[in-house]
Write a protein that holds these residues in place. Structure first.
Motif, PDB file in Angstrom:
ATOM      1  N   HIS A  18       0.814  -1.214   0.000  1.00 19.99           N
ATOM      2  CA  HIS A  18       0.000   0.000   0.000  1.00 19.99           C
ATOM      3  C   HIS A  18       0.853   1.272   0.000  1.00 19.99           C
ATOM      4  O   HIS A  18       0.340   2.350  -0.289  1.00 19.99           O
ATOM      5  N   HIS A  19       2.121   1.140   0.286  1.00 21.81           N
ATOM      6  CA  HIS A  19       3.024   2.275   0.167  1.00 21.81           C
ATOM      7  C   HIS A  19       3.402   2.502  -1.297  1.00 21.81           C
ATOM      8  O   HIS A  19       3.413   3.634  -1.776  1.00 21.81           O
ATOM      9  N   VAL A  20       3.717   1.434  -2.015  1.00 20.42           N
ATOM     10  CA  VAL A  20       4.131   1.586  -3.413  1.00 20.42           C
ATOM     11  C   VAL A  20       2.942   1.724  -4.356  1.00 20.42           C
ATOM     12  O   VAL A  20       3.053   2.382  -5.385  1.00 20.42           O
ATOM     13  N   VAL A  21       1.821   1.104  -4.029  1.00 20.02           N
ATOM     14  CA  VAL A  21       0.610   1.254  -4.836  1.00 20.02           C
ATOM     15  C   VAL A  21      -0.117   2.479  -4.285  1.00 20.02           C
ATOM     16  O   VAL A  21      -0.857   2.392  -3.323  1.00 20.02           O
ATOM     17  N   ASN A  22       0.132   3.611  -4.913  1.00 21.92           N
ATOM     18  CA  ASN A  22      -0.398   4.866  -4.392  1.00 21.92           C
ATOM     19  C   ASN A  22      -1.645   5.346  -5.127  1.00 21.92           C
ATOM     20  O   ASN A  22      -2.118   6.449  -4.909  1.00 21.92           O
ATOM     21  N   MET A  23      -2.180   4.511  -6.008  1.00 23.66           N
ATOM     22  CA  MET A  23      -3.432   4.829  -6.684  1.00 23.66           C
ATOM     23  C   MET A  23      -4.558   4.084  -5.977  1.00 23.66           C
ATOM     24  O   MET A  23      -4.363   2.949  -5.527  1.00 23.66           O
ATOM     25  N   THR A  24      -5.727   4.707  -5.891  1.00 24.05           N
ATOM     26  CA  THR A  24      -6.881   4.028  -5.315  1.00 24.05           C
ATOM     27  C   THR A  24      -7.411   3.019  -6.331  1.00 24.05           C
ATOM     28  O   THR A  24      -7.048   3.065  -7.513  1.00 24.05           O
ATOM     29  N   SER A  25      -8.280   2.146  -5.878  1.00 23.50           N
ATOM     30  CA  SER A  25      -8.861   1.170  -6.802  1.00 23.50           C
ATOM     31  C   SER A  25      -9.648   1.879  -7.902  1.00 23.50           C
ATOM     32  O   SER A  25      -9.616   1.460  -9.062  1.00 23.50           O
ATOM     33  N   GLN A  26     -10.311   2.980  -7.570  1.00 22.57           N
ATOM     34  CA  GLN A  26     -11.071   3.725  -8.579  1.00 22.57           C
ATOM     35  C   GLN A  26     -10.124   4.358  -9.604  1.00 22.57           C
ATOM     36  O   GLN A  26     -10.400   4.338 -10.801  1.00 22.57           O
ATOM     37  N   GLU A  27      -9.007   4.929  -9.135  1.00 22.52           N
ATOM     38  CA  GLU A  27      -8.042   5.536 -10.057  1.00 22.52           C
ATOM     39  C   GLU A  27      -7.413   4.493 -10.965  1.00 22.52           C
ATOM     40  O   GLU A  27      -7.280   4.708 -12.174  1.00 22.52           O
ATOM     41  N   LEU A  28      -7.037   3.353 -10.394  1.00 23.07           N
ATOM     42  CA  LEU A  28      -6.425   2.293 -11.195  1.00 23.07           C
ATOM     43  C   LEU A  28      -7.422   1.736 -12.200  1.00 23.07           C
ATOM     44  O   LEU A  28      -7.081   1.534 -13.375  1.00 23.07           O
ATOM     45  N   ASP A  29      -8.646   1.510 -11.783  1.00 25.57           N
ATOM     46  CA  ASP A  29      -9.675   0.998 -12.678  1.00 25.57           C
ATOM     47  C   ASP A  29      -9.883   1.952 -13.850  1.00 25.57           C
ATOM     48  O   ASP A  29      -9.913   1.538 -15.019  1.00 25.57           O
ATOM     49  N   ALA A  30      -9.995   3.241 -13.567  1.00 33.45           N
ATOM     50  CA  ALA A  30     -10.179   4.236 -14.626  1.00 33.45           C
ATOM     51  C   ALA A  30      -8.968   4.271 -15.561  1.00 33.45           C
ATOM     52  O   ALA A  30      -9.116   4.362 -16.779  1.00 33.45           O
ATOM     53  N   TRP A  31      -7.761   4.183 -14.994  1.00 34.16           N
ATOM     54  CA  TRP A  31      -6.547   4.199 -15.813  1.00 34.16           C
ATOM     55  C   TRP A  31      -6.492   2.976 -16.737  1.00 34.16           C
ATOM     56  O   TRP A  31      -6.192   3.097 -17.924  1.00 34.16           O
ATOM     57  N   GLY A  87      -6.788  -3.607 -19.300  1.00 38.02           N
ATOM     58  CA  GLY A  87      -5.454  -3.530 -18.715  1.00 38.02           C
ATOM     59  C   GLY A  87      -4.753  -4.868 -18.705  1.00 38.02           C
ATOM     60  O   GLY A  87      -5.338  -5.913 -18.987  1.00 38.02           O
ATOM     61  N   PRO A  88      -3.466  -4.839 -18.344  1.00 42.89           N
ATOM     62  CA  PRO A  88      -2.694  -6.083 -18.295  1.00 42.89           C
ATOM     63  C   PRO A  88      -3.156  -6.959 -17.128  1.00 42.89           C
ATOM     64  O   PRO A  88      -3.728  -6.463 -16.147  1.00 42.89           O
TER      65      PRO A  88
END
Length: 110
Positions: free
Chosen positions: A15-28, A46-47
Motif C-alpha cells: 500500500h506504500h508503493v501502490v499509491n493509486m486508489t482502486s477507482q483511479e487504477l480501474d479508470a486508468w 489492462g494487463p
C-alpha cells in the motif's frame, strides 16, 4: 501464506508503493485499453497484473489468497526496482510512468 508479521509488513509495503486508489487504477486501465475500434470489457481492461493489483486493492487483508500475496510481493519488488521513491517525480519519462501506473503506482502522485 506468509506468517502474520510478514503479511502485515507486505501489506504495508504494497500500500506504500501502490499509491493509486482502486477507482483511479480501474479508470486508468480502462483508459489505457480504450481504442478507436475495440475496447475490452471493463473488468478485462489492462494487463493481467494490473487486474490482479486491482483485485487486491478491493480486498481486506483477511481475505487475501496465496496468489494475492504473490502479486503483492511481485508489485513491491517491481516498483521498488524501477523507482527511486525519494527522488520522484520524473515527468519526462512518460512511458515509464504509464507502465508503473498500470500496476498502481503513479510516480507523479505525492
Amino acid at each position: 501464506m506468509t506468517d502474520s508479521a510478514g503479511l502485515d509488513a507486505l501489506w504495508e509495503d504494497f500500500h506504500h508503493v501502490v499509491n493509486m486508489t482502486s477507482q483511479e487504477l480501474d479508470a486508468w486501465l480502462r483508459t489505457r485499453d480504450a481504442g478507436e475500434r475495440t475496447e475490452p470489457l471493463p473488468d478485462q481492461a489492462g494487463p493481467p497484473l494490473g487486474q490482479q493489483v486491482l483485485a487486491v486493492l478491493r480486498k481486506r487483508r483477511t481475505d487475501l489468497t496465496d496468489e494475492d500475496v504473490r502479486v503483492m510481493a511481485k508489485v513491491v519488488e517491481m516498483v521498488s526496482g524501477q523507482t527511486d521513491l525519494a527522488n520522484e517525480p520524473e515527468p519526462a519519462r512518460t512511458s515509464r510512468r504509464h507502465a508503473l501506473m498500470s500496476i498502481g503506482h503513479d510516480p507523479l502522485k505525492p
